[in-house]
Design a protein around this motif. Structure first.
Motif, PDB file in Angstrom:
ATOM      1  N   ARG A   1       0.843  -1.201   0.000  1.00  0.00           N
ATOM      2  CA  ARG A   1       0.000   0.000   0.000  1.00  0.00           C
ATOM      3  C   ARG A   1       0.872   1.243   0.000  1.00  0.00           C
ATOM      4  NH1 ARG A   1      -3.870  -0.177   4.989  1.00  0.00           N
ATOM      5  NH2 ARG A   1      -5.106   1.243   3.702  1.00  0.00           N
ATOM      6  N   THR A   2       0.266   2.360  -0.335  1.00  0.00           N
ATOM      7  CA  THR A   2       0.976   3.628  -0.261  1.00  0.00           C
ATOM      8  C   THR A   2       0.960   4.157   1.168  1.00  0.00           C
ATOM      9  OG1 THR A   2      -0.994   4.979  -0.695  1.00  0.00           O
ATOM     10  CG2 THR A   2       0.269   4.201  -2.620  1.00  0.00           C
ATOM     11  N   THR A   3       1.933   4.992   1.480  1.00  0.00           N
ATOM     12  CA  THR A   3       1.938   5.624   2.801  1.00  0.00           C
ATOM     13  C   THR A   3       0.717   6.529   2.967  1.00  0.00           C
ATOM     14  OG1 THR A   3       3.372   7.383   1.935  1.00  0.00           O
ATOM     15  CG2 THR A   3       4.441   5.523   3.048  1.00  0.00           C
ATOM     16  N   TRP A   4       0.228   7.082   1.880  1.00  0.00           N
ATOM     17  CA  TRP A   4      -0.979   7.927   1.927  1.00  0.00           C
ATOM     18  C   TRP A   4      -2.195   7.093   2.370  1.00  0.00           C
ATOM     19  CZ3 TRP A   4      -5.532   7.833  -1.146  1.00  0.00           C
ATOM     20  CH2 TRP A   4      -6.370   8.943  -0.990  1.00  0.00           C
ATOM     21  N   ALA A   5      -2.381   5.939   1.755  1.00  0.00           N
ATOM     22  CA  ALA A   5      -3.541   5.104   2.094  1.00  0.00           C
ATOM     23  C   ALA A   5      -3.485   4.665   3.554  1.00  0.00           C
ATOM     24  CB  ALA A   5      -3.594   3.881   1.178  1.00  0.00           C
ATOM     25  N   MET A   6      -2.303   4.295   4.024  1.00  0.00           N
ATOM     26  CA  MET A   6      -2.186   3.845   5.419  1.00  0.00           C
ATOM     27  C   MET A   6      -2.398   5.002   6.392  1.00  0.00           C
ATOM     28  SD  MET A   6       0.895   1.000   5.305  1.00  0.00           S
ATOM     29  CE  MET A   6       2.158   2.173   4.797  1.00  0.00           C
ATOM     30  N   ALA A   7      -1.878   6.183   6.056  1.00  0.00           N
ATOM     31  CA  ALA A   7      -2.057   7.350   6.927  1.00  0.00           C
ATOM     32  C   ALA A   7      -3.530   7.725   7.034  1.00  0.00           C
ATOM     33  CB  ALA A   7      -1.247   8.527   6.401  1.00  0.00           C
ATOM     34  N   VAL A   8      -4.234   7.739   5.908  1.00  0.00           N
ATOM     35  CA  VAL A   8      -5.660   8.079   5.920  1.00  0.00           C
ATOM     36  C   VAL A   8      -6.433   7.063   6.764  1.00  0.00           C
ATOM     37  CG1 VAL A   8      -7.733   8.254   4.477  1.00  0.00           C
ATOM     38  CG2 VAL A   8      -5.606   9.359   3.746  1.00  0.00           C
TER      39      VAL A   8
ATOM     40  N   THR B   1       3.769  10.785   3.856  1.00  0.00           N
ATOM     41  CA  THR B   1       2.859  11.576   3.030  1.00  0.00           C
ATOM     42  C   THR B   1       2.444  12.782   3.842  1.00  0.00           C
ATOM     43  OG1 THR B   1       0.871  11.426   1.643  1.00  0.00           O
ATOM     44  CG2 THR B   1       0.769  10.347   3.779  1.00  0.00           C
ATOM     45  N   GLY B   2       2.294  13.926   3.186  1.00  0.00           N
ATOM     46  CA  GLY B   2       2.124  15.190   3.877  1.00  0.00           C
ATOM     47  C   GLY B   2       0.743  15.428   4.459  1.00  0.00           C
ATOM     48  N   SER B   3       0.662  16.393   5.370  1.00  0.00           N
ATOM     49  CA  SER B   3      -0.572  16.690   6.098  1.00  0.00           C
ATOM     50  C   SER B   3      -1.701  17.129   5.164  1.00  0.00           C
ATOM     51  CB  SER B   3      -0.312  17.768   7.144  1.00  0.00           C
ATOM     52  OG  SER B   3       0.194  18.947   6.543  1.00  0.00           O
ATOM     53  N   LEU B   4      -1.402  17.913   4.152  1.00  0.00           N
ATOM     54  CA  LEU B   4      -2.467  18.386   3.257  1.00  0.00           C
ATOM     55  C   LEU B   4      -3.028  17.257   2.410  1.00  0.00           C
ATOM     56  CD1 LEU B   4      -1.100  21.868   2.116  1.00  0.00           C
ATOM     57  CD2 LEU B   4      -2.690  21.327   3.966  1.00  0.00           C
ATOM     58  N   ASN B   5      -2.153  16.315   2.010  1.00  0.00           N
ATOM     59  CA  ASN B   5      -2.642  15.154   1.258  1.00  0.00           C
ATOM     60  C   ASN B   5      -3.567  14.298   2.115  1.00  0.00           C
ATOM     61  OD1 ASN B   5      -1.186  15.784  -1.057  1.00  0.00           O
ATOM     62  ND2 ASN B   5       0.616  14.627  -0.402  1.00  0.00           N
ATOM     63  N   VAL B   6      -3.214  14.126   3.378  1.00  0.00           N
ATOM     64  CA  VAL B   6      -4.049  13.327   4.273  1.00  0.00           C
ATOM     65  C   VAL B   6      -5.362  14.053   4.565  1.00  0.00           C
ATOM     66  CG1 VAL B   6      -4.197  12.377   6.610  1.00  0.00           C
ATOM     67  CG2 VAL B   6      -2.141  12.030   5.249  1.00  0.00           C
ATOM     68  N   ALA B   7      -5.297  15.370   4.735  1.00  0.00           N
ATOM     69  CA  ALA B   7      -6.527  16.151   4.943  1.00  0.00           C
ATOM     70  C   ALA B   7      -7.486  15.953   3.769  1.00  0.00           C
ATOM     71  CB  ALA B   7      -6.191  17.629   5.111  1.00  0.00           C
TER      72      ALA B   7
ATOM     73  N   SER C   1       3.375   7.571   8.994  1.00  0.00           N
ATOM     74  CA  SER C   1       3.107   6.509   8.031  1.00  0.00           C
ATOM     75  C   SER C   1       4.377   6.263   7.233  1.00  0.00           C
ATOM     76  CB  SER C   1       1.968   6.916   7.086  1.00  0.00           C
ATOM     77  OG  SER C   1       1.688   5.875   6.168  1.00  0.00           O
ATOM     78  N   LEU C   2       4.762   4.997   7.093  1.00  0.00           N
ATOM     79  CA  LEU C   2       5.998   4.701   6.364  1.00  0.00           C
ATOM     80  C   LEU C   2       6.015   3.246   5.893  1.00  0.00           C
ATOM     81  CD1 LEU C   2       8.960   4.445   8.953  1.00  0.00           C
ATOM     82  CD2 LEU C   2       6.575   4.064   9.511  1.00  0.00           C
ATOM     83  N   ASN C   3       6.719   3.035   4.807  1.00  0.00           N
ATOM     84  CA  ASN C   3       7.056   1.694   4.336  1.00  0.00           C
ATOM     85  C   ASN C   3       8.559   1.521   4.533  1.00  0.00           C
ATOM     86  OD1 ASN C   3       4.569   0.529   3.414  1.00  0.00           O
ATOM     87  ND2 ASN C   3       4.626   1.882   1.639  1.00  0.00           N
ATOM     88  N   SER C   4       8.964   1.327   5.777  1.00  0.00           N
ATOM     89  CA  SER C   4      10.396   1.311   6.066  1.00  0.00           C
ATOM     90  C   SER C   4      11.030  -0.055   5.818  1.00  0.00           C
ATOM     91  CB  SER C   4      10.654   1.730   7.521  1.00  0.00           C
ATOM     92  OG  SER C   4      10.274   0.725   8.427  1.00  0.00           O
ATOM     93  N   ARG C   5      10.207  -1.039   5.455  1.00  0.00           N
ATOM     94  CA  ARG C   5      10.747  -2.342   5.084  1.00  0.00           C
ATOM     95  C   ARG C   5      10.653  -2.571   3.576  1.00  0.00           C
ATOM     96  NH1 ARG C   5      14.418  -6.207   6.325  1.00  0.00           N
ATOM     97  NH2 ARG C   5      13.895  -8.116   5.190  1.00  0.00           N
ATOM     98  N   SER C   6       9.468  -2.379   3.012  1.00  0.00           N
ATOM     99  CA  SER C   6       9.292  -2.665   1.586  1.00  0.00           C
ATOM    100  C   SER C   6       9.601  -1.456   0.718  1.00  0.00           C
ATOM    101  CB  SER C   6       7.857  -3.118   1.309  1.00  0.00           C
ATOM    102  OG  SER C   6       6.943  -2.051   1.500  1.00  0.00           O
ATOM    103  N   GLY C   7       9.643  -0.265   1.323  1.00  0.00           N
ATOM    104  CA  GLY C   7       9.853   0.958   0.550  1.00  0.00           C
ATOM    105  C   GLY C   7      11.230   1.528   0.776  1.00  0.00           C
ATOM    106  N   LYS C   8      11.282   2.753   1.288  1.00  0.00           N
ATOM    107  CA  LYS C   8      12.566   3.433   1.469  1.00  0.00           C
ATOM    108  C   LYS C   8      13.140   3.075   2.831  1.00  0.00           C
ATOM    109  CE  LYS C   8      14.826   7.897   0.917  1.00  0.00           C
ATOM    110  NZ  LYS C   8      14.675   9.324   0.568  1.00  0.00           N
ATOM    111  N   ARG C   9      14.197   2.278   2.837  1.00  0.00           N
ATOM    112  CA  ARG C   9      14.815   1.819   4.079  1.00  0.00           C
ATOM    113  C   ARG C   9      15.979   2.731   4.447  1.00  0.00           C
ATOM    114  NH1 ARG C   9      16.119  -4.381   3.135  1.00  0.00           N
ATOM    115  NH2 ARG C   9      16.549  -4.284   5.384  1.00  0.00           N
TER     116      ARG C   9
END
Length: 378
Positions: free
Chosen positions: A22-29, A58-64, A109-117
């Motif tokens: 998933r994207t960090t945006w989807a998980m944050a929302v 993912t940034g605060s405005l995107n999550v808003a 929110s982060l993908n610290s294993r599958s994404g940017k480590r």
């Protein structure tokens, strides 16, 4: 007591995994939406968001936007990692306390294993900022920086590999009863000592569990919290200390906590013996060692015996990381510590509930930068 005292009234999280897909945006929302639902507030009451974002996020405005909010009065995006999580919560609390905002979400929110480590680079290797000075020596990853701190600490205070291992073993033992923890199989000293080296003196079990996921809390005022769904949890005070870059810090034998602990205890009037449990930012076992000693749970060089003798678990002095921490639950940059603290203080932690928990310490960071705060059940 004031009507504007900051209260955590909602918590939410996405599943923790090693590959979210998933994207960090989807998980944050998802995490933020669940925190609002958990509180009983309306989504339209939220007018502030604080997030921090080293690595990926993912940034605060995107999550808003994802939450359907028309806009924010208080959008805060902090370009830092787990060293600022208590500061992020404090900023949300201040916005509520001053009347700037009605309700503020704090998330990571982060993908610290599958994404940017952390410490992993692809494409052209261009290092800017303070990191450029260590880059020619291959000195670029947090594990490298804090292995140096740990080695100096071991020299000064007599801390041993086995002392570090006690932290890993007890912390994993707490994760066994946590369905959300990624690693739940117990480990013993033989397994710990046999695990592969990462950066001497750190073995595999000394290092936080890279993970994908998101976690959020919702802060509002005492007045608004009065008739909501959950028992409110008050943030009483917070102290942050931000030193220099780890490779230019002058005293590897001490951490940020040597600077944060005294003023926090002094202002609140609490002592370590008042804490029912603590969520210590455990990016490395060594961080736990240095921080609990600085906060006075035991003396310098005594943390191994503190864990070995049962003082850091149920029935002891203070339950340290009852969820399994960053070492065994998931490395959500410390935001999951705040979820756990609120859950415990609501008395909703199930099998791992700390009996009659009323007050807790939560810390952030390691090395020359971090912070600590105190939560209390209202």
């Amino acid at each position: 007591m004031s009507a504007n005292d900051p209260m955590v009234v909602g918590i939410g999280r996405s599943p923790y995994s090693r590959n979210s897909g998933r994207t960090t945006w989807a998980m944050a929302v998802e995490a933020c939406r669940l925190a609002v639902e958990d509180s009983g507030l309306r989504m339209s009451d939220v007018d502030g968001i604080v997030e921090f974002n080293t690595g990926d996020s993912t940034g605060s405005l995107n999550v808003a936007y994802g939450l359907g909010l028309p806009g924010l009065r208080y959008p805060v995006d902090i370009a830092n990692g787990g060293n600022v999580v208590t500061l992020a919560v404090a900023l949300a609390a201040q916005a509520v306390q001053t009347g700037k905002c009605k309700a503020v979400l704090v998330y990571r929110s982060l993908n610290s294993r599958s994404g940017k480590r952390l410490g992993t680079f692809t494409g052209n290797l261009e290092i800017g900022g303070d990191d450029q000075y260590g880059a020619p020596h291959g000195y670029m990853a947090p594990g490298q920086w804090f292995a140096m701190f740990c080695r100096r600490y071991m020299h000064e205070y007599g801390t041993t590999y086995e002392d570090l291992g006690e932290v890993a073993i007890v912390t994993r033992g707490h994760a066994v009863k946590n369905d959300w923890a990624i690693m739940r199989d117990p480990i013993d000293m033989e397994q710990y000592l046999a695990s592969r080296w990462i950066y001497d003196p750190f073995r595999l079990y000394d290092c936080a569990l890279e993970a994908d996921g998101a976690c959020a809390i919702l802060v509002t005022s005492r007045e608004r919290a009065r008739d909501l769904k959950q028992t409110p949890v008050q943030m009483l005070d917070e102290e942050t200390f931000m030193g220099r870059h780890p490779d230019s810090w002058e005293d590897f034998g001490n951490l940020f906590s040597a600077h944060c602990a005294p003023p926090l205890w002094q202002r609140t009037g609490f002592t370590p013996s008042d804490m029912d449990f603590a969520c210590i930012y455990d990016c490395f076992t060594f961080t736990t060692v240095g921080v609990i000693e600085d906060y006075g749970f035991c003396g310098k060089g005594e943390s191994g015996n503190y864990y070995r003798s049962g003082r850091a678990t149920y029935g002891g002095d203070c339950v340290m990381n009852p969820h399994g921490g960053l070492l065994s639950e998931a490395y959500i940059h410390g935001m999951n510590h705040h979820y756990e603290a609120v859950l415990q203080l609501r008395h909703q932690a199930g099998e791992r509930q700390v009996a009659d928990a009323k007050v807790a310490l939560v810390t952030a960071g390691t090395g020359p930068f971090g912070g600590g705060l105190i939560y209390a059940r209202v």
